[in-house]
Design a protein around this motif. Structure first.
Motif, PDB file in Angstrom:
ATOM      1  N   ARG A 124       0.833  -1.211   0.000  1.00  0.00           N
ATOM      2  CA  ARG A 124       0.000   0.000   0.000  1.00  0.00           C
ATOM      3  C   ARG A 124       0.865   1.257   0.000  1.00  0.00           C
ATOM      4  O   ARG A 124       0.569   2.225  -0.704  1.00  0.00           O
ATOM      5  CB  ARG A 124      -0.944   0.008   1.199  1.00  0.00           C
ATOM      6  N   LEU A 125       1.926   1.257   0.807  1.00  0.00           N
ATOM      7  CA  LEU A 125       2.813   2.415   0.839  1.00  0.00           C
ATOM      8  C   LEU A 125       3.509   2.609  -0.507  1.00  0.00           C
ATOM      9  O   LEU A 125       3.673   3.740  -0.969  1.00  0.00           O
ATOM     10  CB  LEU A 125       3.846   2.278   1.954  1.00  0.00           C
ATOM     11  N   ALA A 126       3.925   1.535  -1.144  1.00  0.00           N
ATOM     12  CA  ALA A 126       4.549   1.647  -2.472  1.00  0.00           C
ATOM     13  C   ALA A 126       3.554   2.223  -3.472  1.00  0.00           C
ATOM     14  O   ALA A 126       3.932   2.993  -4.360  1.00  0.00           O
ATOM     15  CB  ALA A 126       5.047   0.289  -2.933  1.00  0.00           C
ATOM     16  N   GLY A 127       2.269   1.883  -3.326  1.00  0.00           N
ATOM     17  CA  GLY A 127       1.243   2.450  -4.205  1.00  0.00           C
ATOM     18  C   GLY A 127       1.095   3.952  -4.034  1.00  0.00           C
ATOM     19  O   GLY A 127       0.757   4.658  -4.980  1.00  0.00           O
ATOM     20  N   VAL A 128       1.367   4.452  -2.840  1.00  0.00           N
ATOM     21  CA  VAL A 128       1.274   5.894  -2.596  1.00  0.00           C
ATOM     22  C   VAL A 128       2.285   6.649  -3.446  1.00  0.00           C
ATOM     23  O   VAL A 128       1.987   7.709  -3.986  1.00  0.00           O
ATOM     24  CB  VAL A 128       1.484   6.209  -1.090  1.00  0.00           C
ATOM     25  N   PHE A 129       3.491   6.109  -3.594  1.00  0.00           N
ATOM     26  CA  PHE A 129       4.457   6.798  -4.447  1.00  0.00           C
ATOM     27  C   PHE A 129       4.517   6.239  -5.856  1.00  0.00           C
ATOM     28  O   PHE A 129       5.501   6.403  -6.561  1.00  0.00           O
ATOM     29  CB  PHE A 129       5.838   6.934  -3.793  1.00  0.00           C
ATOM     30  N   GLY A 130       3.434   5.598  -6.303  1.00  0.00           N
ATOM     31  CA  GLY A 130       3.258   5.289  -7.715  1.00  0.00           C
ATOM     32  C   GLY A 130       3.840   3.983  -8.206  1.00  0.00           C
ATOM     33  O   GLY A 130       3.989   3.802  -9.402  1.00  0.00           O
ATOM     34  N   VAL A 131       4.165   3.057  -7.313  1.00  0.00           N
ATOM     35  CA  VAL A 131       4.708   1.772  -7.740  1.00  0.00           C
ATOM     36  C   VAL A 131       3.695   0.699  -7.381  1.00  0.00           C
ATOM     37  O   VAL A 131       3.373   0.513  -6.209  1.00  0.00           O
ATOM     38  CB  VAL A 131       6.067   1.482  -7.067  1.00  0.00           C
ATOM     39  N   SER A 132       3.188   0.016  -8.367  1.00  0.00           N
ATOM     40  CA  SER A 132       2.191  -1.020  -8.139  1.00  0.00           C
ATOM     41  C   SER A 132       2.899  -2.365  -7.966  1.00  0.00           C
ATOM     42  O   SER A 132       3.426  -2.930  -8.929  1.00  0.00           O
ATOM     43  CB  SER A 132       1.228  -1.071  -9.328  1.00  0.00           C
ATOM     44  N   VAL A 133       2.932  -2.855  -6.722  1.00  0.00           N
ATOM     45  CA  VAL A 133       3.550  -4.142  -6.415  1.00  0.00           C
ATOM     46  C   VAL A 133       2.622  -4.931  -5.503  1.00  0.00           C
ATOM     47  O   VAL A 133       1.785  -4.359  -4.806  1.00  0.00           O
ATOM     48  CB  VAL A 133       4.933  -3.992  -5.736  1.00  0.00           C
ATOM     49  N   SER A 134       2.802  -6.229  -5.505  1.00  0.00           N
ATOM     50  CA  SER A 134       2.011  -7.073  -4.613  1.00  0.00           C
ATOM     51  C   SER A 134       2.746  -7.240  -3.292  1.00  0.00           C
ATOM     52  O   SER A 134       3.933  -6.946  -3.172  1.00  0.00           O
ATOM     53  CB  SER A 134       1.775  -8.446  -5.252  1.00  0.00           C
ATOM     54  N   ARG A 135       2.041  -7.755  -2.298  1.00  0.00           N
ATOM     55  CA  ARG A 135       2.672  -7.992  -0.994  1.00  0.00           C
ATOM     56  C   ARG A 135       3.758  -9.044  -1.102  1.00  0.00           C
ATOM     57  O   ARG A 135       4.773  -8.985  -0.424  1.00  0.00           O
ATOM     58  CB  ARG A 135       1.629  -8.383   0.035  1.00  0.00           C
ATOM     59  N   SER A 136       3.561 -10.016  -2.003  1.00  0.00           N
ATOM     60  CA  SER A 136       4.577 -11.053  -2.195  1.00  0.00           C
ATOM     61  C   SER A 136       5.865 -10.472  -2.762  1.00  0.00           C
ATOM     62  O   SER A 136       6.963 -10.884  -2.392  1.00  0.00           O
ATOM     63  CB  SER A 136       4.053 -12.142  -3.132  1.00  0.00           C
ATOM     64  N   THR A 137       5.732  -9.505  -3.662  1.00  0.00           N
ATOM     65  CA  THR A 137       6.907  -8.874  -4.245  1.00  0.00           C
ATOM     66  C   THR A 137       7.682  -8.102  -3.189  1.00  0.00           C
ATOM     67  O   THR A 137       8.918  -8.154  -3.149  1.00  0.00           O
ATOM     68  CB  THR A 137       6.490  -7.930  -5.383  1.00  0.00           C
ATOM     69  N   VAL A 138       6.966  -7.395  -2.316  1.00  0.00           N
ATOM     70  CA  VAL A 138       7.634  -6.647  -1.249  1.00  0.00           C
ATOM     71  C   VAL A 138       8.397  -7.611  -0.348  1.00  0.00           C
ATOM     72  O   VAL A 138       9.557  -7.367   0.012  1.00  0.00           O
ATOM     73  CB  VAL A 138       6.609  -5.819  -0.445  1.00  0.00           C
ATOM     74  N   LEU A 139       7.788  -8.726   0.006  1.00  0.00           N
ATOM     75  CA  LEU A 139       8.461  -9.707   0.859  1.00  0.00           C
ATOM     76  C   LEU A 139       9.635 -10.362   0.144  1.00  0.00           C
ATOM     77  O   LEU A 139      10.664 -10.662   0.751  1.00  0.00           O
ATOM     78  CB  LEU A 139       7.472 -10.758   1.340  1.00  0.00           C
ATOM     79  N   ARG A 140       9.505 -10.584  -1.162  1.00  0.00           N
ATOM     80  CA  ARG A 140      10.605 -11.163  -1.933  1.00  0.00           C
ATOM     81  C   ARG A 140      11.809 -10.228  -1.963  1.00  0.00           C
ATOM     82  O   ARG A 140      12.960 -10.667  -1.903  1.00  0.00           O
ATOM     83  CB  ARG A 140      10.130 -11.467  -3.352  1.00  0.00           C
ATOM     84  N   MET A 141      11.544  -8.919  -2.041  1.00  0.00           N
ATOM     85  CA  MET A 141      12.638  -7.941  -2.004  1.00  0.00           C
ATOM     86  C   MET A 141      13.389  -8.018  -0.674  1.00  0.00           C
ATOM     87  O   MET A 141      14.609  -7.890  -0.630  1.00  0.00           O
ATOM     88  CB  MET A 141      12.104  -6.519  -2.181  1.00  0.00           C
ATOM     89  N   VAL A 142      12.647  -8.220   0.415  1.00  0.00           N
ATOM     90  CA  VAL A 142      13.281  -8.337   1.729  1.00  0.00           C
ATOM     91  C   VAL A 142      14.099  -9.623   1.798  1.00  0.00           C
ATOM     92  O   VAL A 142      15.215  -9.634   2.325  1.00  0.00           O
ATOM     93  CB  VAL A 142      12.229  -8.287   2.849  1.00  0.00           C
ATOM     94  N   GLU A 143      13.576 -10.713   1.248  1.00  0.00           N
ATOM     95  CA  GLU A 143      14.294 -11.989   1.269  1.00  0.00           C
ATOM     96  C   GLU A 143      15.592 -11.935   0.473  1.00  0.00           C
ATOM     97  O   GLU A 143      16.543 -12.641   0.784  1.00  0.00           O
ATOM     98  CB  GLU A 143      13.409 -13.106   0.715  1.00  0.00           C
ATOM     99  N   GLU A 144      15.640 -11.101  -0.559  1.00  0.00           N
ATOM    100  CA  GLU A 144      16.837 -10.997  -1.390  1.00  0.00           C
ATOM    101  C   GLU A 144      17.954 -10.212  -0.716  1.00  0.00           C
ATOM    102  O   GLU A 144      19.095 -10.263  -1.158  1.00  0.00           O
ATOM    103  CB  GLU A 144      16.496 -10.337  -2.725  1.00  0.00           C
ATOM    104  N   LEU A 145      17.634  -9.483   0.345  1.00  0.00           N
ATOM    105  CA  LEU A 145      18.672  -8.719   1.046  1.00  0.00           C
ATOM    106  C   LEU A 145      19.663  -9.667   1.710  1.00  0.00           C
ATOM    107  O   LEU A 145      19.276 -10.730   2.199  1.00  0.00           O
ATOM    108  CB  LEU A 145      18.041  -7.817   2.108  1.00  0.00           C
TER     109      LEU A 145
END
Length: 173
Positions: free
Chosen positions: A129-150
């Motif tokens: 939802r926060l990513a949608g505020v600044f114009g990036v449409s992502v799913s919750r799974s994508t956000v979690l995948r980004m964290v897992e890649e760290l």
């Protein structure tokens, strides 16, 4: 205009070298930046050999973080190179601009870092939802995948407490 282009490259790509901004188009919702690599050649990811033989070129459209309340889309011209090493398993390869693109990437590295930070702070649904505020449409799974890649953080060195130190803290001698 010639004086404006280096300033735009410094503003849009402050930590990226080897990118030339060709033009910028702005409308109500989008900022489209046309850019290309300014490097003479690229090293082969298979053998590490340097190549300047261009095989082909095409456009990539990675998304970047917003600028001035508008979404940013890059129109990035990348080149495919021929590897000159006959013993290398790769015949052709496409240049990747360090700090900007990665193989099969839909977002710039800067936007990936922002999404990973949002994921660390807010996790799945709230981060999407926060990513949608600044114009990036992502799913919750994508956000979690980004964290897992760290990469995992380095654990701090443990502080060893001896028996005598423990007794002194408790008031015993």
């Amino acid at each position: 205009m010639d004086d404006l282009v280096p300033r735009l490259e410094g503003l849009l790509f402050p930590s990226v070298s080897g990118v030339a901004v060709l033009s910028i188009e702005v409308d109500i919702e989008w900022v489209t930046v046309r850019a290309k690599s300014s490097a003479a050649g690229h090293s082969c990811p298979g053998c590490g050999g340097w190549s300047t033989r261009v095989h082909s070129s095409y456009l990539r459209f990675p998304f970047d973080g917003p600028v001035g309340g508008r979404r940013v889309r890059l129109s990035l011209q990348v080149r495919g190179f021929l590897c000159g090493n006959s013993s290398c398993g790769r015949r052709t390869f496409v240049e990747q601009i360090a700090g900007l693109t990665r193989r099969h990437g839909r977002w710039t590295e800067r936007l990936r870092e922002v999404l990973a930070s949002v994921g660390l702070a807010m996790a799945g649904r709230a981060g999407a939802r926060l990513a949608g505020v600044f114009g990036v449409s992502v799913s919750r799974s994508t956000v979690l995948r980004m964290v897992e890649e760290l990469p995992d953080p380095e654990p701090p060195a443990p502080r060893v407490v001896g028996v005598d130190e423990y007794a002194m803290r408790k008031g015993r001698v």
